[in-house]
Scaffold this active site. Structure first.
Site, PDB file in Angstrom:
ATOM      1  CD  GLN A 112      -2.317  -1.220   2.899  1.00 23.96           C
ATOM      2  OE1 GLN A 112      -3.354  -0.680   3.078  1.00 23.96           O
ATOM      3  NE2 GLN A 112      -1.639  -2.050   3.505  1.00 23.96           N
ATOM      4  CG  HIS A 132      -3.170   2.606  -1.797  1.00 23.42           C
ATOM      5  ND1 HIS A 132      -3.165   2.684  -0.432  1.00 23.42           N
ATOM      6  CD2 HIS A 132      -4.265   1.849  -2.031  1.00 23.42           C
ATOM      7  CE1 HIS A 132      -4.306   1.660  -0.018  1.00 23.42           C
ATOM      8  NE2 HIS A 132      -4.803   1.395  -0.991  1.00 23.42           N
ATOM      9  CB  CYS A 144      -4.373  13.558 -21.759  1.00 25.39           C
ATOM     10  SG  CYS A 144      -2.694  13.856 -21.105  1.00 25.39           S
ATOM     11  CB  SER A 203      -3.916   0.270  10.523  1.00 24.46           C
ATOM     12  OG  SER A 203      -4.251   0.738   9.308  1.00 24.46           O
ATOM     13  CG  ASN A 227       1.425  -3.810  13.498  1.00 22.54           C
ATOM     14  OD1 ASN A 227       1.501  -3.109  14.290  1.00 22.54           O
ATOM     15  ND2 ASN A 227       0.292  -3.442  12.412  1.00 22.54           N
TER      16      ASN A 227
END
Ligand code: OAD
Length: 260
Positions: A112, A132, A144, A203, A227
Site C-alpha cells: 500500500q 495505492h 490524457c 493497520s 506489527n
C-alpha cells in the site's frame, strides 16, 4: 534507522513465535509480502494512523490533501504537501526490514506504500504491486495518458500537463478513487495462490487493499503478521510477531530459502 542499528534481543515468547513463523515460511511453496506504512516507519517516514502526533492523518485532513475534491479546491496546497513528502522520502534510506525482504529476490510484493524504499533496497520493480500508486510519479489530472517519473529531491511543483495543458497530479490513489485495475487484478490473483502471506506494518483498515489478507486466508494461505500493535489483521493471523519490522524481519528471514 538503517541496517547497522543495533537490534533489541527478543524475549522468550517472541523467539518461540519467530520459530513458528520460520517453519511456516520454510514449508511455503509460494510466499508474498503485503505491506503498509509501518514497513517504512523505521526509515523515518510517518505512518497515517499510529497513535502518535506525527502520524499523517493526526496532523492533516485527508479530504483536503488526498481527494480529488481537495485537489480541485486548492491544487497548490495539495501539490506542496506531496512535494514535502517527496523531499522527506529523498532524504531517508531503506531500513533493515526493506533490506531483509530485498535479500529474498524471489518474493513478490503487494504494497500500500507509495514510497520507493523497497525498490531502493534492491527489490526489482516488476516484483512490486503498488496498490495505492507511486509518489515518485506524476500524471495528468485529466487522464490524457501523460505520466512521468519525477526527481524526489527536486519535484517540479504544480505544472501544466505537457500533453493537454491541464494540471499534473501525483500518481497516487486518493480517497474515493479506484485502485489501478491491472495492479489490483495481479495482486488479487497472487493472494489467491500464496501459501503464506507476510503482512507487515499495516493497520489493515483501508479497503479494498486490506481485503486481500482475508482473501489469501480464505484461499488457504497461512498469515504471518508483523506489527508492534494489535490491529485488524490479527484475527486472520496464524502468527503475530509483535515488534518493528526493521527488528523482526532480519532474524525472521535470515538463512531461509523462500519461494515466490
Ligand atoms: P496505517 O498508518 O494505517 O498503519 C500503520 C501500521 O503500521 C499500524 O498498524 C502500526 O501499528 C504499524 N507500525 C508502526 N510502526 C511500525 C514498525 N516499526 N514496524 C511495523 N509496523 C509498524 O498505514 P497503512 O495500513 O499503510 O492510503 O494505511 C493504509 C492506507 O491508508 C495507506 O496506503 C494510505 C492511507 O490513507 C493512500 O495513500 C491511498
Amino acid at each position: 534507522m538503517d541496517s547497522r542499528t543495533p537490534r533489541a534481543v527478543p524475549d522468550g515468547d517472541t523467539l518461540k513465535q519467530l520459530q513458528t513463523a520460520r517453519s511456516i515460511l520454510q514449508q511455503s511453496r509460494r510466499t508474498a509480502v503485503f505491506s503498509g506504512a509501518g514497513l517504512s516507519a523505521e526509515s523515518g517516514i510517518p505512518t497515517f494512523r499510529d497513535p502518535d502526533p506525527q502520524s499523517l492523518w493526526a496532523r492533516f485532513d485527508p479530504m483536503k490533501l488526498a481527494s480529488i475534491e481537495g485537489f480541485n479546491a486548492n491544487p497548490q496546497r495539495v501539490m506542496d504537501w506531496y512535494d514535502w513528502r517527496r523531499t522527506q522520502l529523498a532524504e531517508v534510506a531503506p531500513n533493515a526490514g526493506h533490506i531483509a525482504l530485498a535479500e529474498h529476490r524471489e518474493l513478490l510484493h503487494v504494497t500500500q506504500n507509495v514510497d520507493n524504499l523497497l525498490e531502493r533496497a534492491g527489490v526489482a520493480p516488476h516484483r512490486i504491486h503498488h496498490l495505492h500508486g507511486e509518489i515518485s510519479r506524476n500524471r495528468c489530472v485529466a487522464e490524457c495518458g501523460f505520466e512521468q517519473e519525477i526527481a524526489l529531491e527536486n519535484p517540479p511543483g504544480l505544472v501544466p500537463c505537457p500533453q493537454c495543458g491541464r494540471q499534473v497530479r501525483p500518481c497516487v490513489v486518493w480517497f474515493g478513487e479506484a485502485l489501478p485495475q491491472t495492479v489490483w487484478q495481479a495482486a488479487e490473483k497472487l493472494c489467491r495462490r500464496v501459501d503464506c502471506l507476510l503482512v507487515v506494518g499495516t493497520s489493515a483498515s483501508v479497503y479494498p487493499a486490506a481485503g486481500l489478507i482475508g482473501l489469501a486466508r480464505e484461499c488457504g494461505s497461512r498469515i504471518i503478521e508483523i506489527n508492534p500493535a494489535a490491529g485488524e489483521a490479527d484475527p486472520a493471523a496464524d502468527v503475530e510477531l509483535r515488534g518493528g519490522s526493521a527488528q523482526i524481519l532480519p532474524p525472521l528471514l535470515h538463512g531461509l530459502q523462500l519461494q515466490g
